[in-house]
Design a protein around this motif. Structure first.
Motif, PDB file in Angstrom:
ATOM      1  N   ARG A 177      -6.171  13.113  -6.871  1.00 30.99           N
ATOM      2  CA  ARG A 177      -4.666  12.203  -7.864  1.00 30.99           C
ATOM      3  C   ARG A 177      -5.486  10.704  -7.111  1.00 30.99           C
ATOM      4  N   PRO A 178      -5.651  10.456  -8.864  1.00 22.98           N
ATOM      5  CA  PRO A 178      -5.471   8.397  -8.115  1.00 22.98           C
ATOM      6  C   PRO A 178      -4.742   7.738  -8.221  1.00 22.98           C
ATOM      7  N   GLY A 179      -4.394   7.023  -7.480  1.00 25.88           N
ATOM      8  CA  GLY A 179      -3.078   6.602  -6.606  1.00 25.88           C
ATOM      9  C   GLY A 179      -2.293   6.921  -5.614  1.00 25.88           C
ATOM     10  N   VAL A 180      -1.982   8.454  -5.525  1.00 29.03           N
ATOM     11  CA  VAL A 180      -1.627   8.231  -4.618  1.00 29.03           C
ATOM     12  C   VAL A 180      -1.790   7.901  -2.986  1.00 29.03           C
ATOM     13  N   ALA A 181      -1.017   7.567  -2.281  1.00 32.73           N
ATOM     14  CA  ALA A 181      -1.402   6.880  -1.242  1.00 32.73           C
ATOM     15  C   ALA A 181      -0.492   7.392  -0.070  1.00 32.73           C
ATOM     16  N   ALA A 182      -1.076   7.321   1.805  1.00 31.53           N
ATOM     17  CA  ALA A 182      -0.135   7.408   2.551  1.00 31.53           C
ATOM     18  C   ALA A 182       0.489   6.349   2.538  1.00 31.53           C
ATOM     19  N   SER A 194      -3.473  -2.824  10.097  1.00 34.17           N
ATOM     20  CA  SER A 194      -3.548  -1.582   9.497  1.00 34.17           C
ATOM     21  C   SER A 194      -4.897  -1.599   8.913  1.00 34.17           C
ATOM     22  N   ALA A 195      -5.797  -0.344   8.903  1.00 31.51           N
ATOM     23  CA  ALA A 195      -7.344  -0.227   8.540  1.00 31.51           C
ATOM     24  C   ALA A 195      -7.006   0.626   7.885  1.00 31.51           C
ATOM     25  N   SER A 196      -7.843   1.390   6.993  1.00 31.75           N
ATOM     26  CA  SER A 196      -7.631   2.658   6.244  1.00 31.75           C
ATOM     27  C   SER A 196      -8.894   2.805   5.159  1.00 31.75           C
ATOM     28  N   ASP A 197     -10.199   4.317   5.795  1.00 35.52           N
ATOM     29  CA  ASP A 197     -10.729   4.153   4.627  1.00 35.52           C
ATOM     30  C   ASP A 197      -9.995   4.763   2.929  1.00 35.52           C
ATOM     31  N   ALA A 198      -8.692   5.257   3.175  1.00 37.95           N
ATOM     32  CA  ALA A 198      -8.968   6.027   1.932  1.00 37.95           C
ATOM     33  C   ALA A 198      -7.392   5.036   1.536  1.00 37.95           C
ATOM     34  N   SER A 199      -6.888   4.988   0.446  1.00 37.92           N
ATOM     35  CA  SER A 199      -5.679   4.095   0.842  1.00 37.92           C
ATOM     36  C   SER A 199      -4.189   4.766   1.102  1.00 37.92           C
ATOM     37  N   SER A 200      -3.675   3.465   1.452  1.00 35.49           N
ATOM     38  CA  SER A 200      -2.281   3.860   2.160  1.00 35.49           C
ATOM     39  C   SER A 200      -1.747   2.584   2.736  1.00 35.49           C
ATOM     40  N   VAL A 201      -0.131   2.927   2.594  1.00 36.47           N
ATOM     41  CA  VAL A 201       0.384   2.338   2.356  1.00 36.47           C
ATOM     42  C   VAL A 201       1.488   1.581   3.755  1.00 36.47           C
ATOM     43  N   ILE A 202       1.796   0.845   3.991  1.00 36.93           N
ATOM     44  CA  ILE A 202       2.575   0.203   5.382  1.00 36.93           C
ATOM     45  C   ILE A 202       3.671  -0.330   4.642  1.00 36.93           C
ATOM     46  N   SER A 203       5.046   0.066   5.082  1.00 37.75           N
ATOM     47  CA  SER A 203       6.150  -0.522   4.015  1.00 37.75           C
ATOM     48  C   SER A 203       7.392  -1.229   5.575  1.00 37.75           C
ATOM     49  N   GLY A 255      -9.106   0.474   2.128  1.00 34.80           N
ATOM     50  CA  GLY A 255      -7.665   1.008   1.071  1.00 34.80           C
ATOM     51  C   GLY A 255      -6.108   0.398   1.343  1.00 34.80           C
ATOM     52  N   SER A 256      -5.767  -0.224   2.784  1.00 32.23           N
ATOM     53  CA  SER A 256      -4.463  -0.389   3.007  1.00 32.23           C
ATOM     54  C   SER A 256      -3.728  -1.248   2.511  1.00 32.23           C
ATOM     55  N   PHE A 293      -5.536 -12.603  -3.085  1.00 28.71           N
ATOM     56  CA  PHE A 293      -5.648 -12.147  -1.952  1.00 28.71           C
ATOM     57  C   PHE A 293      -4.226 -11.992  -2.094  1.00 28.71           C
ATOM     58  N   VAL A 294      -2.919 -11.881  -1.887  1.00 31.46           N
ATOM     59  CA  VAL A 294      -2.068 -11.704  -1.593  1.00 31.46           C
ATOM     60  C   VAL A 294      -2.240 -10.048  -2.578  1.00 31.46           C
ATOM     61  N   GLU A 295      -2.817  -9.682  -3.996  1.00 35.20           N
ATOM     62  CA  GLU A 295      -2.673  -9.079  -4.293  1.00 35.20           C
ATOM     63  C   GLU A 295      -4.046  -7.947  -3.282  1.00 35.20           C
ATOM     64  N   ARG A 296      -5.204  -8.043  -2.711  1.00 34.19           N
ATOM     65  CA  ARG A 296      -5.706  -7.648  -1.921  1.00 34.19           C
ATOM     66  C   ARG A 296      -5.087  -6.942  -0.708  1.00 34.19           C
ATOM     67  N   SER A 297      -3.659  -7.830  -0.475  1.00 34.29           N
ATOM     68  CA  SER A 297      -2.704  -7.408   1.069  1.00 34.29           C
ATOM     69  C   SER A 297      -2.065  -6.821   0.925  1.00 34.29           C
ATOM     70  N   PHE A 298      -1.070  -6.683  -0.325  1.00 32.67           N
ATOM     71  CA  PHE A 298       0.196  -6.600  -1.146  1.00 32.67           C
ATOM     72  C   PHE A 298       0.053  -5.686  -1.916  1.00 32.67           C
ATOM     73  N   THR A 299       0.617  -4.398  -1.840  1.00 29.39           N
ATOM     74  CA  THR A 299       0.740  -3.829  -3.150  1.00 29.39           C
ATOM     75  C   THR A 299       1.194  -4.266  -4.574  1.00 29.39           C
ATOM     76  N   GLU A 300       2.679  -5.715  -3.978  1.00 27.95           N
ATOM     77  CA  GLU A 300       2.721  -6.213  -5.432  1.00 27.95           C
ATOM     78  C   GLU A 300       2.920  -7.473  -4.837  1.00 27.95           C
ATOM     79  N   VAL A 301       2.785  -8.408  -5.757  1.00 29.32           N
ATOM     80  CA  VAL A 301       2.632  -9.797  -5.336  1.00 29.32           C
ATOM     81  C   VAL A 301       4.286 -10.092  -5.630  1.00 29.32           C
ATOM     82  N   THR A 302       5.217 -10.271  -5.353  1.00 28.38           N
ATOM     83  CA  THR A 302       6.337 -10.856  -4.925  1.00 28.38           C
ATOM     84  C   THR A 302       6.862 -11.817  -4.115  1.00 28.38           C
TER      85      THR A 302
END
Length: 467
Positions: free
Chosen positions: A235-240, A254-263, A279-280, A309-318
Motif C-alpha cells: 500500500r503506497p503512502g503507508v509508513a511505519a 532517523s534513517a530508514s530505507d522504507a517509509s517511516s515517520v518519527i512524530s 524514506g524517513s 528542504f523542509v518537505e524532504r525532512s518533515f511530513t508537511e511544511v508547517t
C-alpha cells in the motif's frame, strides 16, 4: 543439609520437590521428572543449575544465589523467581516466566523465549533478551518490563514478539535490534542516561509510542519498517510510525530505507535534530520544540529551496517546521536565510487564522509589508503604486498642457515625476488645475503611504547592513 555440593540426575519424584534453607556451593538438578512443583526457598547457594526438569511449576523465592541457570524447562512449566538476590541469572528455552523483586549484581540473560516474560520491581546490571523459540500456531511470546533499574543496558535482540511493553524503566542504554512486533510498541516513563538505539525494528501500521520519557543522550532510529501484515510493501503512502509523547531527548536521528515517520507531540529535542535519510521523515506538532537542526551544508538562496528542504525532512511544511530550520540558521548567523524562513513561517501561521485575519496577515502584513524582513515586497508595492499613479495622472490630464496628446513624452514624464514626488514625500507644489480639497486628500494619502513603505524599506536594509 550440610553437603557443599548436590547433584541429582535422571530421577523421578512423585510429589512436589522442596529445597528449603539449603546452603551449598553447587546444586545441580538435571533431567528430572517431578510430579508437582519444584520450589527453592530460603536457600543460600553459590551456583544452582536446573536443566531439563519436567515439573508443573518452578519457583525460586527468598534466596541468595550466586549463579542461577535454568535451561529447557518443560512445556507448561511456569518459571518464577521472586524476592531473591543473585549475582547472575540465565534462562534458556523456558515457558512463561515471571521475575519480581530481584537484585542481580551482574547480567540477566534470557534466551529462546517460549512464553510470556514479566519483569518487575527489580534491579540488575544488564538485562538481555535474545531470540525466541515459539511462533506460528504456538503463538509468539510477549515481554512486559515494569519498574526495572538496569545500571548498564537493556537489550532486546533478534526477537519476534506479540507485544513489547516497557513502563518505568531506568537504564543507561536501551537497544532494540532486529525486533519484530505484532502489536505496537508501548513504552512509558522510560529514563535513559545515554542512548536509545533502534535498528531493524518492525512494527504494525498502528502508531507505536514512547510517552512521558527522558533520554539524556541520543535517540537513534535505523531501518524502522512495517510488518508484512500491515501492507507496508503493497500500500503506497503507508509508513511505519513511532511517536514521542511528552518526551525530552537530547538528540534525534532517523534513517530508514522504507517509509517511516518519527512524530514529536508535546516533546522537545534539546540538542540537535539529525537530518532524516532514505524514506524517513519527522512530524512536529505546535507544542514541540527543536533546539538545533543538522543542515549538512544546505544553502537556501530562495524560498523554494527552503521549502524543498523542509518537505524532504518533515511530513508537511508547517510553521513549526519552518521555525525549527530558522532557529538552526540563526545559530549559524546566516541572517539572510533566517529572514527568508521567518517570512515563510509567518505566512504559514497566518493560514490557520480566520478568514478576515488571514487576509490581513497573508495579504497585507506578508504580501505588502513582507513581515518587516523582506524588503522586496514593499519595494514592489511602492514601485507599482508610483507606476499606477503616474498612469492615472497622465490619462486624467492632471498635468498635461492644453492641446497636447497622450503620446507627448514631456507630459508623460511630468506625470511620473509628480507621482514619484508624492509617494516619496518630496515637496513639488500642486498643479493649479487640481488645487482642490480632493487633490489635497489624495496628496496626503499618497504621501502617508509612501512614508510607510520608504521607512520600512530603509529600516529593513539598515537592519541587514548592521547585522
Amino acid at each position: 543439609m550440610n553437603d557443599r555440593s548436590v547433584h541429582l540426575n535422571q530421577d523421578e519424584v512423585t510429589a512436589d520437590l522442596l529445597l528449603d534453607t539449603v546452603s551449598a556451593d553447587r546444586v545441580s538438578l538435571e533431567r528430572m521428572s517431578i510430579d508437582g512443583a519444584l520450589t527453592v526457598r530460603s536457600c543460600h547457594i553459590d551456583e544452582l543449575v536446573i536443566d531439563h526438569v519436567e515439573a508443573d511449576a518452578l519457583m525460586v523465592m527468598n534466596s541468595r544465589i550466586g549463579r542461577l541457570i535454568i535451561r529447557n524447562a518443560s512445556m507448561g512449566c511456569e518459571v518464577t523467581v521472586i524476592d531473591s538476590s543473585l549475582d547472575f541469572l540465565a534462562l534458556h528455552s523456558c515457558g512463561a516466566t515471571r521475575l519480581e523483586r530481584l537484585r542481580v549484581e551482574e547480567l540477566v540473560q534470557i534466551n529462546a523465549l517460549r512464553g510470556t516474560l514479566h519483569v518487575s520491581n527489580s534491579r540488575a546490571s544488564s538485562l538481555t533478551v535474545r531470540s525466541q523459540a515459539t511462533s506460528g500456531r504456538l503463538g509468539r511470546p510477549s515481554v512486559f518490563v515494569r519498574d526495572l533499574k538496569a545500571r548498564e543496558d537493556l537489550r532486546f535482540d533478534d526477537l519476534w514478539l506479540s507485544t513489547l511493553g516497557l513502563e518505568d524503566v531506568e537504564t543507561r542504554e536501551l537497544i532494540l535490534q532486529r525486533v519484530r512486533l505484532d502489536e505496537p510498541l508501548r513504552a512509558s516513563e522510560l529514563h535513559c542516561s545515554e542512548t536509545v538505539r533502534m535498528n531493524g525494528l518492525i512494527i504494525p501500521a498502528e502508531e507505536s509510542t514512547i510517552t512521558n520519557s527522558t533520554v539524556s543522550g541520543s535517540v537513534d532510529v535505523r531501518n524502522l519498517g512495517l510488518s508484512d501484515s500491515s501492507g507496508g510493501g503493497t500500500r503506497p503512502g503507508v509508513a511505519a510510525r513511532l511517536a514521542l509523547h511528552r518526551t525530552t531527548v537530547a538528540t534525534l536521528t532517523s534513517a530508514s530505507d522504507a517509509s517511516s515517520v518519527i512524530s514529536l507531540r508535546d516533546s522537545s529535542v534539546t540538542g540537535t535534530l539529525g537530518l532524516p535519510s532514505g524514506g524517513s521523515r519527522y512530524s512536529l506538532d505546535n507544542a514541540s520544540s527543536i533546539g538545533d537542526m543538522e543542515l549538512a551544508g544546505q544553502v537556501f538562496r530562495n524560498g523554494a529551496q527552503a521549502l524543498s528542504f523542509v518537505e524532504r525532512s518533515f511530513t508537511e511544511v508547517t510553521a513549526v517546521a519552518l521555525e525549527s530550520v530558522r532557529s538552526a540558521l540563526a545559530k549559524r548567523n546566516r541572517n539572510r536565510e533566517v529572514d527568508e524562513l521567518y517570512y515563510l513561517a509567518r505566512q504559514r501561521e497566518a493560514t490557520a487564522l480566520p478568514l478576515l485575519r488571514r487576509a490581513v496577515g497573508r495579504g497585507f502584513l506578508g504580501g505588502v509589508l513582507g513581515w518587516g524582513v523582506r524588503a522586496r515586497n514593499p519595494a514592489r508595492v511602492l514601485a507599482a503604486g508610483v507606476l499606477a499613479t503616474g498612469v492615472a495622472f497622465h490619462l486624467s490630464g492632471a498635468v498635461r498642457d492644453p492641446g497636447r496628446g497622450l503620446t507627448d513624452v514631456t507630459d508623460v514624464g511630468k506625470s511620473f515625476v509628480l507621482a514619484l514626488a508624492l509617494w516619496l514625500n518630496v515637496g513639488t507644489g500642486m498643479p493649479s488645475e487640481l488645487a482642490t480639497a480632493k487633490w489635497t486628500a489624495l496628496a496626503i494619502l499618497l504621501t502617508v503611504a509612501g512614508m510607510l513603505f520608504t521607512t520600512l524599506i530603509v529600516g529593513i536594509v539598515i537592519r541587514k547592513l548592521v547585522r
